[in-house]
Design a protein around this motif. Structure first.
Motif, PDB file in Angstrom:
ATOM      1  N   UNK A   1      16.387  30.633  72.584  1.00 51.01           N
ATOM      2  CA  UNK A   1      16.154  32.081  72.536  1.00 51.01           C
ATOM      3  C   UNK A   1      17.462  32.795  72.206  1.00 51.01           C
ATOM      4  N   UNK A   2      17.758  32.894  70.917  1.00 49.09           N
ATOM      5  CA  UNK A   2      19.026  33.486  70.500  1.00 49.09           C
ATOM      6  C   UNK A   2      18.815  34.384  69.284  1.00 49.09           C
ATOM      7  N   UNK A   3      19.781  35.235  68.995  1.00 48.79           N
ATOM      8  CA  UNK A   3      19.638  36.091  67.834  1.00 48.79           C
ATOM      9  C   UNK A   3      20.639  37.228  67.812  1.00 48.79           C
ATOM     10  N   UNK A   4      20.186  38.384  67.294  1.00 52.65           N
ATOM     11  CA  UNK A   4      21.036  39.558  67.122  1.00 52.65           C
ATOM     12  C   UNK A   4      20.327  40.773  67.714  1.00 52.65           C
ATOM     13  N   UNK A   5      21.099  41.714  68.236  1.00 51.25           N
ATOM     14  CA  UNK A   5      20.574  42.984  68.744  1.00 51.25           C
ATOM     15  C   UNK A   5      21.279  44.119  68.016  1.00 51.25           C
ATOM     16  N   UNK A   6      20.697  45.327  68.050  1.00 50.42           N
ATOM     17  CA  UNK A   6      21.301  46.430  67.303  1.00 50.42           C
ATOM     18  C   UNK A   6      20.869  47.779  67.830  1.00 50.42           C
ATOM     19  N   UNK A   7      21.759  48.767  67.639  1.00 49.31           N
ATOM     20  CA  UNK A   7      21.450  50.182  67.815  1.00 49.31           C
ATOM     21  C   UNK A   7      21.559  50.838  66.444  1.00 49.31           C
ATOM     22  N   UNK A   8      21.475  52.143  66.391  1.00 45.63           N
ATOM     23  CA  UNK A   8      21.624  52.830  65.114  1.00 45.63           C
ATOM     24  C   UNK A   8      23.017  52.762  64.547  1.00 45.63           C
ATOM     25  N   UNK A   9      24.003  52.446  65.387  1.00 43.79           N
ATOM     26  CA  UNK A   9      25.407  52.397  64.947  1.00 43.79           C
ATOM     27  C   UNK A   9      26.001  50.992  64.984  1.00 43.79           C
ATOM     28  N   UNK A  10      25.509  50.130  65.906  1.00 42.01           N
ATOM     29  CA  UNK A  10      26.166  48.860  66.185  1.00 42.01           C
ATOM     30  C   UNK A  10      25.202  47.684  66.049  1.00 42.01           C
ATOM     31  N   UNK A  11      25.748  46.500  65.753  1.00 41.52           N
ATOM     32  CA  UNK A  11      24.994  45.255  65.892  1.00 41.52           C
ATOM     33  C   UNK A  11      25.812  44.302  66.761  1.00 41.52           C
ATOM     34  N   UNK A  12      25.095  43.477  67.539  1.00 49.66           N
ATOM     35  CA  UNK A  12      25.735  42.659  68.568  1.00 49.66           C
ATOM     36  C   UNK A  12      25.196  41.230  68.508  1.00 49.66           C
ATOM     37  N   UNK A  13      26.081  40.260  68.758  1.00 48.48           N
ATOM     38  CA  UNK A  13      25.685  38.857  68.741  1.00 48.48           C
ATOM     39  C   UNK A  13      26.674  38.057  69.585  1.00 48.48           C
ATOM     40  N   UNK A  14      26.374  36.772  69.777  1.00 48.70           N
ATOM     41  CA  UNK A  14      27.227  35.896  70.584  1.00 48.70           C
ATOM     42  C   UNK A  14      27.978  34.922  69.669  1.00 48.70           C
ATOM     43  N   UNK A  15      29.218  34.651  70.035  1.00 48.74           N
ATOM     44  CA  UNK A  15      30.063  33.757  69.246  1.00 48.74           C
ATOM     45  C   UNK A  15      30.797  32.802  70.181  1.00 48.74           C
ATOM     46  N   UNK A  16      30.938  31.556  69.755  1.00 50.43           N
ATOM     47  CA  UNK A  16      31.646  30.587  70.580  1.00 50.43           C
ATOM     48  C   UNK A  16      33.107  30.982  70.730  1.00 50.43           C
ATOM     49  N   UNK A  17      33.608  30.845  71.979  1.00 51.27           N
ATOM     50  CA  UNK A  17      34.996  31.200  72.275  1.00 51.27           C
ATOM     51  C   UNK A  17      35.656  30.007  72.958  1.00 51.27           C
ATOM     52  N   UNK A  18      35.996  28.998  72.176  1.00 50.14           N
ATOM     53  CA  UNK A  18      36.552  27.790  72.770  1.00 50.14           C
ATOM     54  C   UNK A  18      35.462  26.797  73.088  1.00 50.14           C
ATOM     55  N   UNK A  19      35.830  25.728  73.806  1.00 47.65           N
ATOM     56  CA  UNK A  19      34.902  24.616  74.041  1.00 47.65           C
ATOM     57  C   UNK A  19      33.778  24.947  75.001  1.00 47.65           C
ATOM     58  N   UNK A  20      34.021  25.804  75.978  1.00 44.79           N
ATOM     59  CA  UNK A  20      33.012  26.024  77.023  1.00 44.79           C
ATOM     60  C   UNK A  20      32.851  27.494  77.402  1.00 44.79           C
ATOM     61  N   UNK A  21      33.026  28.396  76.451  1.00 45.43           N
ATOM     62  CA  UNK A  21      32.814  29.818  76.694  1.00 45.43           C
ATOM     63  C   UNK A  21      32.160  30.470  75.481  1.00 45.43           C
ATOM     64  N   UNK A  22      31.448  31.572  75.737  1.00 45.59           N
ATOM     65  CA  UNK A  22      30.761  32.308  74.686  1.00 45.59           C
ATOM     66  C   UNK A  22      31.055  33.796  74.865  1.00 45.59           C
TER      67      UNK A  22
END
Length: 333
Positions: free
Chosen positions: A68-89
């Motif tokens: 269950x993953x994807x992208x979210x958005x408002x009228x100004x912004x879009x938001x998503x998740x990105x890997x940040x190292x081996x064990x963080x997002x």
């Protein structure tokens, strides 16, 4: 658009004109390497964000498209998740205009993630270890570790909560005790929702019937339909009349309307009940198609002028079919 975007939660949003080169209704899709947009006004496509060398957006690929993953958005912004190292997002926040700096306001522990989902300007991310909420209003984030007894529903599984295609069992609300995250999953094998009072680091578990169907409303809240009751998680209950609901089919609630599938008594026949807040049932719609069922339905929509039901057609060359009613003329398309 990258084919992998079809395996992730996309979003249709009305991009506001201020600073944007592509205002109006826009379809935003996401893949492991980029975020793309297609204008529903002009048909023009563009890349909104592309990862740097070694980077990876935390979404599904063509070979692993069940989370269950994807992208979210408002009228100004879009938001998503990105890997940040081996064990963080990390949560990534970008502007449609391309002029705002890219922000990463929240990072949670974990290697896999559910979300992001957006509700009332609250953005939620969840991993097997933790849940985090970012408040777009005050630009603050809070998070907490999940109890070891709880397993969030990161992928669909037999015998648990039923979710239509495109739904995500996660929501964030402004509760009486502060910011809350509602997370679908299991506690000791029992399906239900963990209600995490993230600011107070407290939680409780609420069971749901095993036949419950969970879907996302347009405002980001979660709707649970089971037996003869429809509930909006995190808000006041809106119960349906005492009718038998069709198993496996979602309900949709807006500020004004409630749309639900009632049991029709005949295979392939679908009876939709339309209720209005404060007035009870105001109409019903019926259509027949055996291809519309719990395994193929993608969702429903309702407004003061129309009702829509979207579902996949089976077979190798799958397509999307939509049953639509113009309420002002009471006709089906």
């Amino acid at each position: 658009m990258d084919p992998a975007s079809a395996f992730n939660q996309s979003v249709m949003v009305k991009v506001l004109p201020k600073g944007s080169t592509q205002p109006g209704w826009t379809y935003v899709g996401i893949s492991p390497q980029k975020v793309e947009a297609i204008s529903l006004v002009t048909g023009e496509g563009k890349v909104l964000y592309e990862v740097t060398v070694g980077g990876e957006i935390a979404v599904n690929s063509v070979s692993s498209g069940t989370r269950f993953r994807g992208v979210a958005a408002t009228g100004h912004l879009f938001l998503f998740a990105e890997r940040a190292g081996a064990d963080q997002i990390s949560l990534v926040v970008c502007g449609f205009s391309g002029k705002l700096p890219i922000e990463r306001p929240m990072t949670i522990d974990g290697t896999v993630v559910m979300g992001p989902v957006l509700s009332d300007e609250l953005v939620a991310l969840c991993s097997p270890q933790a849940v985090g909420i970012y408040d777009l209003r005050n630009k603050k984030s809070v998070q907490m570790q999940l109890p070891s007894s709880f397993e969030p529903l990161l992928v669909r599984k037999q015998g648990g909560l039923h979710l239509p295609l495109g739904s995500i069992p996660l929501s964030a609300v402004r509760g009486a005790a502060g910011l809350e995250a509602w997370i679908g999953g299991e506690e000791y094998g029992i399906p239900g929702f963990l209600i995490a009072e993230v600011e107070l680091k407290r939680w409780r578990f609420e069971r749901t019937p095993r036949e419950a169907t969970v879907s996302n409303n347009l405002d980001g809240t979660l709707c649970v339909a089971a037996e003869d009751e429809i509930r909006i998680l995190g808000t006041k209950k809106w119960k349906s009349d005492k009718v038998s609901l069709q198993a496996g089919m979602p309900a949709t609630v807006t500020e004004e309307f409630l749309l639900a599938f009632e049991e029709s008594g005949r295979l392939g026949r679908h009876h939709l009940s339309l209720s209005k807040r404060g007035r009870g049932t105001v109409g019903s719609l019926t259509f027949e198609d055996p291809e519309c069922r719990g395994e193929t339905i993608c969702g429903t929509s309702v407004s003061s002028s129309s009702v829509g039901v979207a579902y996949l057609l089976p077979g190798i060359d799958k397509g999307l079919k939509v049953a639509h009613w113009d309420l002002e003329q009471t006709t089906q398309a």
